[in-house]
Design a protein around this motif. Structure first.
Motif, PDB file in Angstrom:
ATOM      1  N   LEU A   1       0.833  -1.208   0.000  1.00 43.93           N
ATOM      2  CA  LEU A   1       0.000   0.000   0.000  1.00 43.93           C
ATOM      3  C   LEU A   1       0.870   1.262   0.000  1.00 43.93           C
ATOM      4  N   ASP A   2       1.948   1.244   0.813  1.00 41.46           N
ATOM      5  CA  ASP A   2       2.859   2.395   0.840  1.00 41.46           C
ATOM      6  C   ASP A   2       3.527   2.604  -0.523  1.00 41.46           C
ATOM      7  N   GLU A   3       3.971   1.508  -1.138  1.00 44.34           N
ATOM      8  CA  GLU A   3       4.585   1.606  -2.460  1.00 44.34           C
ATOM      9  C   GLU A   3       3.580   2.112  -3.493  1.00 44.34           C
ATOM     10  N   ALA A   4       2.346   1.651  -3.391  1.00 44.04           N
ATOM     11  CA  ALA A   4       1.307   2.109  -4.316  1.00 44.04           C
ATOM     12  C   ALA A   4       1.058   3.608  -4.127  1.00 44.04           C
ATOM     13  N   GLU A   5       1.069   4.079  -2.892  1.00 49.06           N
ATOM     14  CA  GLU A   5       0.879   5.507  -2.628  1.00 49.06           C
ATOM     15  C   GLU A   5       2.049   6.309  -3.193  1.00 49.06           C
ATOM     16  N   LYS A   6       3.276   5.790  -3.001  1.00 48.04           N
ATOM     17  CA  LYS A   6       4.449   6.464  -3.566  1.00 48.04           C
ATOM     18  C   LYS A   6       4.350   6.511  -5.094  1.00 48.04           C
ATOM     19  N   ALA A   7       3.946   5.397  -5.687  1.00 48.65           N
ATOM     20  CA  ALA A   7       3.813   5.345  -7.150  1.00 48.65           C
ATOM     21  C   ALA A   7       2.732   6.312  -7.626  1.00 48.65           C
TER      22      ALA A   7
ATOM     23  N   ALA B   1       3.401   9.356 -10.062  1.00 49.55           N
ATOM     24  CA  ALA B   1       2.623   9.484 -11.297  1.00 49.55           C
ATOM     25  C   ALA B   1       1.959  10.859 -11.359  1.00 49.55           C
ATOM     26  N   GLN B   2       1.468  11.335 -10.240  1.00 46.26           N
ATOM     27  CA  GLN B   2       0.848  12.663 -10.192  1.00 46.26           C
ATOM     28  C   GLN B   2       1.881  13.744 -10.516  1.00 46.26           C
ATOM     29  N   ARG B   3       3.071  13.605  -9.953  1.00 46.60           N
ATOM     30  CA  ARG B   3       4.145  14.563 -10.212  1.00 46.60           C
ATOM     31  C   ARG B   3       4.538  14.541 -11.691  1.00 46.60           C
ATOM     32  N   LEU B   4       4.686  13.346 -12.241  1.00 44.87           N
ATOM     33  CA  LEU B   4       5.047  13.216 -13.653  1.00 44.87           C
ATOM     34  C   LEU B   4       3.953  13.778 -14.560  1.00 44.87           C
ATOM     35  N   LEU B   5       2.706  13.573 -14.157  1.00 40.85           N
ATOM     36  CA  LEU B   5       1.591  14.106 -14.948  1.00 40.85           C
ATOM     37  C   LEU B   5       1.633  15.632 -14.955  1.00 40.85           C
ATOM     38  N   GLU B   6       1.875  16.223 -13.795  1.00 37.07           N
ATOM     39  CA  GLU B   6       1.973  17.682 -13.716  1.00 37.07           C
ATOM     40  C   GLU B   6       3.151  18.187 -14.555  1.00 37.07           C
ATOM     41  N   GLU B   7       4.272  17.480 -14.464  1.00 38.61           N
ATOM     42  CA  GLU B   7       5.452  17.863 -15.248  1.00 38.61           C
ATOM     43  C   GLU B   7       5.154  17.749 -16.745  1.00 38.61           C
ATOM     44  N   HIS B   8       4.470  16.679 -17.125  1.00 33.91           N
ATOM     45  CA  HIS B   8       4.100  16.485 -18.532  1.00 33.91           C
ATOM     46  C   HIS B   8       3.165  17.596 -19.006  1.00 33.91           C
TER      47      HIS B   8
END
Length: 178
Positions: A62-68, A72-79
């Motif tokens: 669950l922690d890894e999924a939250e980190k992912a 993904a949210q950060r990468l989406l914003e960067e994209h």
């Protein structure tokens, strides 16, 4: 002794599934309690350990999924930011190209106008030169006709250069007077 009792019971009458047999019940309860004690003593800690390990593994996932998800949210914003920057750059390039094309068009139009003006001026000069040549030719013709007419009148041949000059000057004076 219990075994003999069970054996005697079994031989005396036919057993049915609904018969209650006290010896079997005692043996079943005894074995159940022994197995329960063994499981409580050896099995239960292992079962708890496996459940706790599973719980830790699930929590880790669950922690890894939250980190992912956060990554993904950060990468989406960067994209999204990169796409917006790309669009802005494309618009800037487009406007620069349009501006350069407009300037080039204006320069070409100005150059074409200048060339047309030069051609028109050359044409005017050519026309003026041709006009002057035609006027000169007409003057010569007029001089020749005048000399011919004068010589017929006076019946004398005026062929000297000074006579020609005299008639040319006279005709030039007439033009200036007009």
């Amino acid at each position: 002794m219990l075994a003999l009792y069970v054996l005697q019971e079994a031989t005396e009458k036919a057993a049915t599934p609904f018969d209650i047999n006290g010896g079997v019940i005692l043996w079943t309860v005894g074995i159940f309690l022994v197995l329960l004690a063994l499981l409580w003593w050896k099995g239960w800690p292992e079962i708890l350990k496996m459940v706790e390990e599973r719980e830790h593994r699930i929590q880790k996932q669950l922690d890894e999924a939250e980190k992912a998800r956060l990554e993904a949210q950060r990468l989406l914003e960067e994209h999204k930011k990169l796409v917006a920057d790309g669009k802005a750059q494309a618009q800037e390039i487009l406007s620069t190209a349009k501006s350069a094309a407009g300037k080039e068009r204006e320069a070409l139009l100005a150059r074409t106008r200048e060339e047309q003006e030069l051609m028109l001026e050359r044409a005017r000069q050519d026309i003026t030169a041709e006009k002057e040549k035609a006027i000169q030719a007409l003057r010569r013709e007029a001089v020749e006709l005048s000399i011919a007419a004068a010589s017929k009148l006076i019946e004398k041949n005026l062929t000297t250069e000074s006579n020609r000059k005299l008639v040319s000057d006279y005709l030039a004076g007439l033009e200036k007077g007009k």
